[in-house]
Design an enzyme around this catalytic site. Structure first.
Site, PDB file in Angstrom:
ATOM      1  N   CYS A  49       0.835  -1.192   0.000  1.00  0.00           N
ATOM      2  CA  CYS A  49       0.000   0.000   0.000  1.00  0.00           C
ATOM      3  C   CYS A  49       0.880   1.256   0.000  1.00  0.00           C
ATOM      4  CB  CYS A  49      -0.942   0.102   1.187  1.00  0.00           C
ATOM      5  SG  CYS A  49      -2.157  -1.212   1.242  1.00  0.00           S
ATOM      6  N   ARG A 105       4.194  -0.258  -4.558  1.00  0.00           N
ATOM      7  CA  ARG A 105       3.810  -0.773  -3.245  1.00  0.00           C
ATOM      8  C   ARG A 105       2.460  -1.478  -3.265  1.00  0.00           C
ATOM      9  NH1 ARG A 105       6.867   1.351   0.952  1.00  0.00           N
ATOM     10  NH2 ARG A 105       5.279   0.548   2.336  1.00  0.00           N
ATOM     11  N   TRP A 160      -2.860  -2.582  -1.783  1.00  0.00           N
ATOM     12  CA  TRP A 160      -2.557  -3.996  -1.994  1.00  0.00           C
ATOM     13  C   TRP A 160      -3.475  -4.709  -1.016  1.00  0.00           C
ATOM     14  CZ3 TRP A 160      -0.635  -8.300   0.673  1.00  0.00           C
ATOM     15  CH2 TRP A 160      -0.193  -9.349  -0.122  1.00  0.00           C
ATOM     16  N   ASN A 203      -1.952   1.472   5.778  1.00  0.00           N
ATOM     17  CA  ASN A 203      -1.122   0.381   5.269  1.00  0.00           C
ATOM     18  C   ASN A 203      -0.905  -0.561   6.435  1.00  0.00           C
ATOM     19  OD1 ASN A 203       0.867  -1.243   4.154  1.00  0.00           O
ATOM     20  ND2 ASN A 203       2.486   0.266   4.452  1.00  0.00           N
ATOM     21  N   GLY A 204      -1.157  -1.863   6.245  1.00  0.00           N
ATOM     22  CA  GLY A 204      -0.964  -2.811   7.332  1.00  0.00           C
ATOM     23  C   GLY A 204      -2.268  -3.509   7.677  1.00  0.00           C
ATOM     24  N   GLU A 247      17.280 -17.841  -7.886  1.00  0.00           N
ATOM     25  CA  GLU A 247      16.926 -16.442  -8.126  1.00  0.00           C
ATOM     26  C   GLU A 247      16.431 -16.260  -9.564  1.00  0.00           C
ATOM     27  OE1 GLU A 247      16.097 -13.815  -6.931  1.00  0.00           O
ATOM     28  OE2 GLU A 247      16.560 -12.255  -8.378  1.00  0.00           O
ATOM     29  N   LYS A 252      12.904 -14.564 -10.866  1.00  0.00           N
ATOM     30  CA  LYS A 252      12.796 -13.484 -11.858  1.00  0.00           C
ATOM     31  C   LYS A 252      11.819 -13.860 -12.960  1.00  0.00           C
ATOM     32  CE  LYS A 252      14.048 -10.540 -10.294  1.00  0.00           C
ATOM     33  NZ  LYS A 252      14.359 -10.913  -8.987  1.00  0.00           N
ATOM     34  N   GLU A 254       8.045 -14.195 -11.604  1.00  0.00           N
ATOM     35  CA  GLU A 254       7.316 -13.017 -11.143  1.00  0.00           C
ATOM     36  C   GLU A 254       6.949 -12.049 -12.255  1.00  0.00           C
ATOM     37  OE1 GLU A 254       9.374 -10.774  -8.057  1.00  0.00           O
ATOM     38  OE2 GLU A 254      11.272 -10.924  -9.096  1.00  0.00           O
ATOM     39  N   HIS A 258      17.513 -36.709  -9.157  1.00  0.00           N
ATOM     40  CA  HIS A 258      16.802 -37.254  -8.001  1.00  0.00           C
ATOM     41  C   HIS A 258      15.316 -36.895  -8.024  1.00  0.00           C
ATOM     42  CE1 HIS A 258      20.584 -38.552  -6.373  1.00  0.00           C
ATOM     43  NE2 HIS A 258      21.072 -37.329  -6.513  1.00  0.00           N
ATOM     44  N   LYS A 318       6.109  -4.425  -3.871  1.00  0.00           N
ATOM     45  CA  LYS A 318       7.449  -4.234  -3.322  1.00  0.00           C
ATOM     46  C   LYS A 318       7.272  -3.751  -1.886  1.00  0.00           C
ATOM     47  CE  LYS A 318      11.700  -2.597  -5.372  1.00  0.00           C
ATOM     48  NZ  LYS A 318      12.164  -3.871  -5.912  1.00  0.00           N
TER      49      LYS A 318
HETATM   50  C1  G6P Z   1       9.200  -8.647  -2.241  1.00  0.00           C
HETATM   51  C2  G6P Z   1       9.804  -8.134  -3.530  1.00  0.00           C
HETATM   52  C3  G6P Z   1      11.114  -8.849  -3.816  1.00  0.00           C
HETATM   53  C4  G6P Z   1      12.065  -8.718  -2.637  1.00  0.00           C
HETATM   54  C5  G6P Z   1      11.413  -9.177  -1.329  1.00  0.00           C
HETATM   55  C6  G6P Z   1      12.241  -8.768  -0.129  1.00  0.00           C
HETATM   56  O1  G6P Z   1       8.775  -9.949  -2.392  1.00  0.00           O
HETATM   57  O2  G6P Z   1       8.903  -8.317  -4.593  1.00  0.00           O
HETATM   58  O3  G6P Z   1      11.707  -8.284  -4.957  1.00  0.00           O
HETATM   59  O4  G6P Z   1      13.188  -9.479  -2.869  1.00  0.00           O
HETATM   60  O5  G6P Z   1      10.133  -8.554  -1.160  1.00  0.00           O
HETATM   61  O6  G6P Z   1      12.241  -7.364  -0.046  1.00  0.00           O
HETATM   62  P1  G6P Z   1      13.389  -6.491   0.578  1.00  0.00           P
HETATM   63  O7  G6P Z   1      12.929  -5.082   0.401  1.00  0.00           O
HETATM   64  O8  G6P Z   1      13.464  -6.890   2.024  1.00  0.00           O
HETATM   65  O9  G6P Z   1      14.646  -6.786  -0.149  1.00  0.00           O
END
Ligand code: G6P
Length: 593
Positions: free
Chosen positions: A2, A28, A74, A100-101, A471, A475, A478, A494, A588
């Protein structure tokens, strides 16, 4: 989670200003948006809708206003509907709240308020806030600040709220667990937002609200106080070194591509650390008894890579635990333990919770973060900033490589090789600069076109390329919504190999290292089952169907190898018609647990 943004001051365009600023916080949350602005006749104009705030024209809020709040959501409690979009109002429509929260005990408060005659319109937890404040204001002589304080004392959960009172022309903000930053403008104007890019255009002078604190702004005067005791607090003015252009898309179509390309320079900025600080951190790692890395999402995969950095470079055992799982291991924490937390935003709820657990055991916390002044940075015993600049695309790119660069530098410092580590990383930075040219991206686009129609992809790696395989999967998942999974190359046989069919794209992350023969064998096993191999590494092998060349960067190979995957994921998203900056269901800065 949010986006929150409010303005109070002398400007007359507060409505348009908050909408424009909020567009910079869209990462956000982007389920719905809403704005409330106080008009000169004392009424509040409110607009809200489902969808992204990016599509809203700020000019439609041209009525004169000097006090406004705006929110991008969000969703947590209540579906993505216009009614559930913030702001929410008191019964008399004079108090507007954005939040937010999560207010965990909203159910009992709502029942109590309903019994007192309050009417609720939405399914949200947020709506209890304006009604409870309205109820408190009925008590004689109560100010908005006092009413908000009393309301906050009732709430359990994590929240950041902004409260606009049209009658007293006051803006009040309070936080417990979710970020709020005050931008200090000229002549008694204030901007209050969940993140700095909202107001970077107007001011770089900020004051941070800490957990359990609130702030009230009225008639050009600001007052910080403790929520529980109401004691006044004084706050430092801090100057932020981010610039407006860093926070804008510029010539790029998407933030994600801009941030990928910024890695030409961001590794060098990450390595720009004070030697004394790095050596002090290295000493604390050497001296601690038990060192644990913890983080979420991409930052978590960075921590897994750092396990290898510390093992290979510094011969030091460091373990990674995802932050959401960290509290379960509290039995092993003691005052001599060191916890290394890694975070781009510096606000991730699970990481803050892990820090709380660590602190309760008396352990020390080192934070590696991107956002100066963030909650994690301020709560840690030691902080190293990665200096990546604002990262706005939801998918983390330059922050991830910056975090790896700092951790690799620290691992070298622990090994007594700080200078060697810095030289390696500066050379790597130069190699990345050479690599990121338009021809390189065109080549990856050709590969992306060949695999974009597949529904499943697998990525393998060994050593530090194993966490990079994981990782890579994040990528691709997402932003392109293709099912992707990363494995340790040796684990394929396995189980996961059962998933390989004719043409299944498999990405192999390689280094110029002692694992080459093993990797080639694992690739052969995949090819024998019909897989289409995309090799990413410094050397070409016959087993590759497509080769994406990367420089040979030695111990920094994990950093260079992830970059072409970031580009590939971005291009897969674009080819499949997805918005790489705002992937569905994600946000984010995840400030809820
Ligand atoms: C969310 C974001 C990711 C990020 C993760 C941790 O899931 O979409 O891109 O890696 O949070 O966030 P931070 O701000 O703690 O790196």
């Amino acid at each position: 989670m949010c986006g929150i943004f409010g303005y109070i001051g002398k400007r007359k365009n507060a409505g348009a200003l908050v909408i424009k600023g909020l567009k910079n916080l869209e990462y956000r949350g982007y389920d719905s948006w809403g704005v409330a602005m106080r008009l000169s006749d004392g009424s509040i104009k409110c607009e809200k809708d489902v969808g992204k705030i990016g599509a809203v024209n700020p000019d439609q809020f041209k009525e004169e206003s000097s006090l406004a709040i705006a929110h991008s959501r969000w969703a947590t409690h209540g579906g993505v509907t216009k009614i559930n979009a913030h702001p929410h109002f008191s019964c008399d429509q004079t108090i507007a709240v954005i939040h937010n929260g999560i207010i965990e005990n909203y159910g009992e408060i709502r029942d109590e308020l309903k019994a007192k005659g309050h009417t609720f319109r939405s399914e949200t937890d947020t709506e209890v806030i304006p009604h409870l404040i309205e109820e408190e204001l009925k008590k004689k002589g109560t100010t908005l600040e006092e009413a908000t304080r009393r309301a906050c004392i009732r709430f359990t959960g994590r929240y950041a709220i902004l409260v606009l009172d049209a009658r007293s022309q006051t803006l009040v903000a309070a936080r417990t667990g979710s970020p709020l930053i005050i931008g200090v403008g000229e002549g008694g104007e204030y901007f209050i937002a969940s993140d700095i890019p909202a107001f970077l255009e107007y001011t770089r002078t900020v004051q941070y609200l800490d957990d359990g604190e609130m702030v009230a702004v009225h008639d050009g005067k600001i007052r910080f106080s403790d929520i529980a005791s109401s004691a006044e607090r004084t706050k430092r003015l801090v100057t932020i070194d981010w610039t407006v252009s860093e926070a804008e898309k510029g010539e790029y179509e998407h933030y994600m591509l801009k941030e990928i390309m910024d890695q030409k320079d961001s590794i060098r900025r990450a390595v720009h650390q004070d030697d004394e600080e790095i050596l002090a951190v290295a000493k604390s790692i050497e001296n601690c008894i038990g060192c644990i890395l913890t983080a979420c999402g991409t930052a978590g995969k960075v921590c897994m890579a750092a396990d290898y950095f510390f093992s290979v470079v510094a011969k030091r055992h460091v373990n990674f635990t995802p932050a959401s799982e960290f509290p379960i291991f509290h039995h092993f924490l003691r005052p001599e333990s060191l916890i290394i937390v890694v975070s781009q935003s510096g606000e991730t709820a699970d990481v803050l919770e892990a820090m709380k657990v660590a602190k309760a055991a008396g352990s020390k916390v080192l934070a590696i973060v991107n956002t100066q002044g963030s909650s994690i940075a301020r709560a840690a015993d030691y902080t190293l900033l990665i200096n990546a600049g604002p990262e706005k695309a939801v998918a983390s790119t330059k922050a991830a490589t910056g975090q790896m660069a700092v951790l690799l530098l620290v691992a070298h410092a622990v090994a007594g090789k700080l200078h060697e580590g810095r030289t390696l990383l500066l050379e790597t930075s130069g190699q990345i600069n050479d690599m990121l040219n338009p021809r390189y991206i065109d080549h990856i686009r050709d590969v992306a076109k060949k695999i974009a129609s597949h529904d499943n992809m697998y990525i393998i790696g060994k050593g530090w390329n194993y966490p990079m395989a994981m990782e890579s999967a994040i990528k691709i998942q997402e932003v392109s919504y293709i099912h992707a999974e990363g494995f340790a190359a040796g684990e394929l046989k396995h189980g996961p190999i059962a998933l390989i069919e004719k043409g299944t794209p498999c990405i192999a992350l390689m280094g110029n290292d002692e694992f080459t023969a093993d990797m080639v064998s694992n690739i052969m096993e995949l090819r024998a089952r019909g897989a289409q191999i995309i090799g990413i590494g410094p050397k070409k092998f016959d087993v590759f169907d497509h080769w994406i060349k990367v420089p040979d960067s030695g111990a920094a190979q994990a950093i260079v190898n992830i970059i072409p995957v970031q580009i590939l994921a971005y291009l897969l998203a674009v080819i499949r018609g997805r918005d790489p900056d705002m992937p569905r269901n994600l946000a984010k800065s995840v400030t809820v647990k």
